[in-house]
Scaffold this motif. Structure first.
Motif, PDB file in Angstrom:
ATOM      1  N   LEU A 283       0.854  -1.178   0.000  1.00  0.00           N
ATOM      2  CA  LEU A 283       0.000   0.000   0.000  1.00  0.00           C
ATOM      3  C   LEU A 283       0.890   1.228   0.000  1.00  0.00           C
ATOM      4  O   LEU A 283       1.555   1.520   1.004  1.00  0.00           O
ATOM      5  N   ARG A 284       0.926   1.930  -1.155  1.00  0.00           N
ATOM      6  CA  ARG A 284       1.725   3.141  -1.209  1.00  0.00           C
ATOM      7  C   ARG A 284       1.056   4.217  -0.357  1.00  0.00           C
ATOM      8  O   ARG A 284      -0.112   4.531  -0.530  1.00  0.00           O
TER       9      ARG A 284
ATOM     10  N   VAL B 200      -4.070  15.956  -3.181  1.00  0.00           N
ATOM     11  CA  VAL B 200      -3.711  14.785  -2.390  1.00  0.00           C
ATOM     12  C   VAL B 200      -3.696  13.569  -3.312  1.00  0.00           C
ATOM     13  O   VAL B 200      -4.561  13.422  -4.171  1.00  0.00           O
ATOM     14  N   LEU B 201      -2.707  12.744  -3.139  1.00  0.00           N
ATOM     15  CA  LEU B 201      -2.646  11.458  -3.825  1.00  0.00           C
ATOM     16  C   LEU B 201      -2.953  10.387  -2.786  1.00  0.00           C
ATOM     17  O   LEU B 201      -2.099  10.038  -1.968  1.00  0.00           O
ATOM     18  N   PRO B 202      -4.203   9.901  -2.749  1.00  0.00           N
ATOM     19  CA  PRO B 202      -4.597   8.944  -1.708  1.00  0.00           C
ATOM     20  C   PRO B 202      -3.746   7.677  -1.747  1.00  0.00           C
ATOM     21  O   PRO B 202      -3.110   7.362  -2.761  1.00  0.00           O
ATOM     22  N   ALA B 203      -3.749   6.968  -0.641  1.00  0.00           N
ATOM     23  CA  ALA B 203      -3.037   5.693  -0.586  1.00  0.00           C
ATOM     24  C   ALA B 203      -3.475   4.801  -1.748  1.00  0.00           C
ATOM     25  O   ALA B 203      -4.651   4.772  -2.125  1.00  0.00           O
ATOM     26  N   LEU B 204      -2.525   4.077  -2.326  1.00  0.00           N
ATOM     27  CA  LEU B 204      -2.785   3.322  -3.540  1.00  0.00           C
ATOM     28  C   LEU B 204      -2.279   1.891  -3.372  1.00  0.00           C
ATOM     29  O   LEU B 204      -1.137   1.660  -2.960  1.00  0.00           O
ATOM     30  N   ASN B 205      -3.152   0.923  -3.676  1.00  0.00           N
ATOM     31  CA  ASN B 205      -2.740  -0.480  -3.651  1.00  0.00           C
ATOM     32  C   ASN B 205      -1.929  -0.797  -4.908  1.00  0.00           C
ATOM     33  O   ASN B 205      -2.402  -0.584  -6.030  1.00  0.00           O
TER      34      ASN B 205
ATOM     35  N   CYS C 150     -11.329  10.921  -2.880  1.00  0.00           N
ATOM     36  CA  CYS C 150     -12.316  10.999  -3.954  1.00  0.00           C
ATOM     37  C   CYS C 150     -12.221   9.861  -4.971  1.00  0.00           C
ATOM     38  O   CYS C 150     -13.093   9.727  -5.830  1.00  0.00           O
ATOM     39  N   LEU C 151     -11.171   9.052  -4.923  1.00  0.00           N
ATOM     40  CA  LEU C 151     -10.978   8.066  -5.983  1.00  0.00           C
ATOM     41  C   LEU C 151     -12.054   6.987  -5.946  1.00  0.00           C
ATOM     42  O   LEU C 151     -12.351   6.432  -4.881  1.00  0.00           O
ATOM     43  N   PRO C 152     -12.613   6.652  -7.115  1.00  0.00           N
ATOM     44  CA  PRO C 152     -13.526   5.516  -7.157  1.00  0.00           C
ATOM     45  C   PRO C 152     -12.751   4.222  -6.950  1.00  0.00           C
ATOM     46  O   PRO C 152     -11.528   4.171  -7.070  1.00  0.00           O
ATOM     47  N   LEU C 153     -13.461   3.172  -6.651  1.00  0.00           N
ATOM     48  CA  LEU C 153     -12.828   1.901  -6.318  1.00  0.00           C
ATOM     49  C   LEU C 153     -11.904   1.429  -7.443  1.00  0.00           C
ATOM     50  O   LEU C 153     -10.823   0.880  -7.183  1.00  0.00           O
ATOM     51  N   ALA C 154     -12.273   1.678  -8.690  1.00  0.00           N
ATOM     52  CA  ALA C 154     -11.492   1.199  -9.833  1.00  0.00           C
ATOM     53  C   ALA C 154     -10.125   1.865  -9.916  1.00  0.00           C
ATOM     54  O   ALA C 154      -9.212   1.339 -10.566  1.00  0.00           O
ATOM     55  N   ARG C 155      -9.965   3.040  -9.289  1.00  0.00           N
ATOM     56  CA  ARG C 155      -8.687   3.751  -9.359  1.00  0.00           C
ATOM     57  C   ARG C 155      -7.963   3.763  -8.018  1.00  0.00           C
ATOM     58  O   ARG C 155      -7.126   4.608  -7.767  1.00  0.00           O
TER      59      ARG C 155
ATOM     60  N   THR D  91      -6.362   0.989  -7.099  1.00  0.00           N
ATOM     61  CA  THR D  91      -5.398  -0.101  -7.268  1.00  0.00           C
ATOM     62  C   THR D  91      -4.683   0.065  -8.602  1.00  0.00           C
ATOM     63  O   THR D  91      -5.290   0.475  -9.598  1.00  0.00           O
ATOM     64  N   ILE D  92      -3.385  -0.256  -8.605  1.00  0.00           N
ATOM     65  CA  ILE D  92      -2.609  -0.250  -9.839  1.00  0.00           C
ATOM     66  C   ILE D  92      -1.714  -1.483  -9.830  1.00  0.00           C
ATOM     67  O   ILE D  92      -1.222  -1.913  -8.783  1.00  0.00           O
ATOM     68  N   SER D  93      -1.525  -2.079 -10.985  1.00  0.00           N
ATOM     69  CA  SER D  93      -0.686  -3.264 -11.097  1.00  0.00           C
ATOM     70  C   SER D  93       0.733  -2.874 -11.484  1.00  0.00           C
ATOM     71  O   SER D  93       0.936  -1.968 -12.305  1.00  0.00           O
ATOM     72  N   PHE D  94       1.701  -3.562 -10.902  1.00  0.00           N
ATOM     73  CA  PHE D  94       3.089  -3.303 -11.276  1.00  0.00           C
ATOM     74  C   PHE D  94       3.305  -3.558 -12.765  1.00  0.00           C
ATOM     75  O   PHE D  94       4.153  -2.925 -13.401  1.00  0.00           O
ATOM     76  N   THR D  95       2.513  -4.447 -13.341  1.00  0.00           N
ATOM     77  CA  THR D  95       2.648  -4.748 -14.766  1.00  0.00           C
ATOM     78  C   THR D  95       2.481  -3.502 -15.612  1.00  0.00           C
ATOM     79  O   THR D  95       3.148  -3.333 -16.641  1.00  0.00           O
TER      80      THR D  95
END
Length: 734
Positions: free
Chosen positions: A439-440, A454-459, A522-527, A529-533
């Protein structure tokens, strides 16, 4: 470096003012262990620029500075100006990475390039420095610009031999407040029963530092990198070896690196240059290095297949960096506290951990039955890396990484004729990379004085990835006569991308993952998470082309080398956008070294290097912009020196160091961050006293006010170089 071995000609022209008659005699190139070959080879057989700095020249430079990067900056024309801190940020060789080895083992952290290596090396423990210019893969990934090997001291036959070196350095702007003591002691011996040992312990301290205008310098001028003030450091080297009958040897060693810097103030990045903010006391933890390296090596010169060398090693690394607060525009992205009025998290300070172990096997096999004088150097490397980095509250700042590297190589050398020698080889390397989920942490950023978000925490979702590629080298040397060589060739180096930097910056500086300060989630659920790929960088293969001439006649020795370095997948960090990009790039340059022994007492010499580089900013295949300053800080730099030895043993050395300005457009909009040129003088005087050597040195003799091009290049914020320093010291061997 001294001229007893004639090792200067490849690119370092530093010889002693010994008898001209000796210099005019027949010249031979002694066989020494050089990093280009992983085996003993004559310099005249290496088709690349090779520079060797011996202990006498190391001791000469220790009079003026204990810094390994300062030494390389003076003596190697391809190396950048030293940034004068504990960091190696923007320090490079020929605009690319320099792989740093100690006794043939890398000290770097390839999964997260944090640029703190050279400042850790204690020159008091070093017997010889070997550099091979150009891309190489013989020691694994990372040598895209060159490879430098710090060879530690070896025991001499006989009973205990004790050496002591002590020095006191200070700035003339504030002698009492800037005192920096240094002390080193070593003991070594080699018994007739085959056991030998070397132990070296060193310590140094530093207080305030000042520039040429008498201004106190900041403790963190380059944003998180650390400085050169208010520190204490200690090094220890211990080696024990045993020689068996039949050319067999076993040796165990440990190297300990410790450094603790305690800044007093935060740094002000908002003005015309980096300076201490005396209104803001430093509130973070100290800047720390607590690392060690273990080696166990076995060699057999009478192995059935030739000369055998097996090295097992383990590096245990801990590096803690500076705490810094939000400050637009240079520190415009910090980990978020949750409070927009005070956006910097109290934990906005990171510590890097790395555990690295492996085995290197090298066999040097003669091929006389096939071709008289031919040899093949071959072997394999297996290395395991585990690297992670956390905030002071324990949160990961990039995905924990684990990597297993396996490689095999072979390098053939064939004397085609008495004058012509050809060398060629291949290395195949395979990397298995394991990227953990993490979790970044949330970050706070600004793109203008008023636009903040703000850049919310990101999976970040990891996975298993592989890199694999062969690299090749081919070259030749030709003896014009017994004193002059032509050399040239092609070589490739393999560099892993800084994977940790990519995952640490996952989603940063991207509007797709940003929220207004008023609605930070504010990020929707789809945004979320990001994949390392989707962000995984590609490995970089660098092609190096080099041609040169080296040699001498009578009192003159020197060399001139031209090089071109290209890559299709470069790695360029933009400090303005906080992003890393990969694109086509090319670097080219010329290096000259020359030296003339005027007589038995007086020697003049010079080194000068030119380099420039361009890259493809929009990935259309055209090299449309100049590389940023953090790759090419100054296109021209050089040193001129004179040594004079009096009949009573007193020696005077005077040096002039200079570097050119740079004003290049680094993108399609022709953005320019000017770098100022500069020139300074140094002087050192030494002589015999009570069976030892007393010395005094002055750096920046005229207290010139100079911008440091390498330090300035890190964030395109002017950083000033050190002002006048004075050193007095004494060394003696019992």
């Amino acid at each position: 470096m001294r001229y007893s071995q004639f090792l200067l000609i490849p690119a370092v022209g530093f010889m002693s003012s010994q008898a001209v008659a000796q210099q005019s005699a027949g010249v031979t190139l002694d066989e020494i262990t050089v990093t280009a070959a992983r085996a003993q080879r004559s310099i005249s057989d290496i088709p690349q620029t090779v520079q060797v700095i011996d202990q006498k020249e190391i001791d000469e430079q220790l009079k003026q500075s204990g810094s390994a990067s300062a030494l390389l900056a003076k003596l190697l024309p391809g190396f950048s100006v030293s940034n004068q801190t504990i960091s190696g940020a923007s320090e490079s060789y020929r605009g690319r990475d320099l792989l740093v080895l100690m006794d043939g083992v890398p000290l770097t952290t390839p999964l997260r390039d944090v640029s703190r290596v050279l400042s850790l090396i204690d020159l008091n423990s070093v017997e010889r420095i070997e550099l091979v210019a150009g891309a190489s893969s013989l020691y694994g990934a990372g040598a895209t610009g060159g490879t430098v090997n710090f060879v530690t001291k070896k025991a001499q036959p006989g009973g205990p031999r004790v050496s002591v070196n002590t020095a006191l350095r200070t700035f003339t702007a504030d002698p009492g407040g800037s005192l920096a003591p240094e002390l080193s002691a070593s003991v070594s011996g080699k018994h007739t029963n085959g056991i030998d040992y070397v132990f070296v312990g060193s310590g140094r301290g530093a207080q305030k530092t000042y520039d040429g205008a008498g201004r106190e310098q900041p403790s963190d001028a380059m944003l998180g990198q650390g400085g050169g003030d208010r520190l204490a450091s200690g090094n220890f080297l211990g080696k024990i070896g045993y020689d068996f009958d039949g050319g067999k040897r076993i040796e165990a060693s440990i190297s300990q690196f410790y450094l603790d810097q305690t800044p007093k103030y935060l740094t002000d990045y908002s003005g015309a240059y980096a300076k201490p903010d005396f209104t803001k006391p430093y509130t973070g933890q100290s800047v720390l290095e607590d690392s060690r390296s273990f080696q166990l090596r076995y060699s057999d010169t009478d192995f059935v297949l030739g000369n055998l060398s097996v090295v097992g090693f383990y590096n245990d690394i801990k590096k803690r960096f500076n705490y810094s607060e939000f400050s637009y525009p240079y520190n415009s992205l910090v980990y978020y506290s949750g409070n927009p009025l005070s956006p910097t998290s109290p934990a906005n300070q990171t510590t890097l951990y790395s555990e690295r172990g492996g085995v290197n096997l090298t066999i040097d096999t003669p091929l006389d039955r096939i071709w008289n004088g031919a040899k093949v150097t071959w072997g394999t490397d297996v290395v395991h890396d585990k690297t992670w980095q956390t905030l002071t509250d324990g949160r990961d700042v990039f995905t924990p990484l684990t990597q297993v590297t396996t490689a095999g190589f072979a390098l053939v050398q064939v004397p085609i004729t008495d004058r012509l020698t050809a060398r060629g080889g291949v290395r195949y390397e395979h990397f298995d990379l394991s990227v953990d989920d993490f979790l970044r942490p949330a970050a706070y950023a600004a793109i203008s004085p008023v636009t903040r978000f703000v850049l919310p925490a990101l999976n970040v979702i990891g996975g298993q990835y592989e890199y694999a590629s062969p690299t090749y080298n081919l070259g030749a040397t030709f003896k014009l006569n017994n004193k002059i060589d032509l050399f040239g060739g092609f070589s490739q180096g393999y560099a892993l991308p800084d994977v940790g930097a990519y995952t640490r910056r996952a989603g940063l500086s991207s509007t797709a993952f940003a929220c207004p300060v008023a609605t930070p989630n504010c990020l929707p659920l789809a945004r979320q998470t990001i994949s390392f790929t989707s962000i995984a960088p590609e490995a970089q293969i660098v092609n190096n082309y080099e041609i040169g001439i080296r040699g001498g006649d009578g009192p003159y020795k020197g060399s001139i080398t031209g090089f071109v370095s290209t890559s299709e997948k470069g790695v360029t960090f933009d400090p303005v956008t906080n992003l890393i990009s990969q694109q086509k790039e090319m670097i080219y340059g010329v290096e000259y070294i020359g030296e003339m022994a005027i007589n038995r007492s007086f020697t003049l010499g010079t080194t000068i290097g030119y380099k420039e580089g361009r890259y493809d900013t929009n990935k259309d295949g055209v090299l449309d912009s100049w590389l940023p300053n953090n790759r090419i800080g100054s296109p021209v730099r050089g040193l001129i020196f004179g040594d004079y030895r009096f009949d009573n043993g007193i020696k005077l050395r005077v040096e002039g160091e200079g570097y050119a300005a740079r004003n290049r457009g680094i993108n399609l909009t022709n953005t320019v961050y000017p770098i100022e040129g500069g020139f300074t003088m140094n002087a050192a005087l030494s002589g015999p006293v009570y069976g030892g050597e007393a010395y005094a040195a002055v750096n920046n003799l005229f207290d010139a006010e100079l911008q440091n091009p390498t330090a300035t290049s890190v964030r395109n914020l002017p950083v000033y170089s050190w002002g006048r320093t004075v050193t007095v010291g004494y060394r003696k061997t019992f």
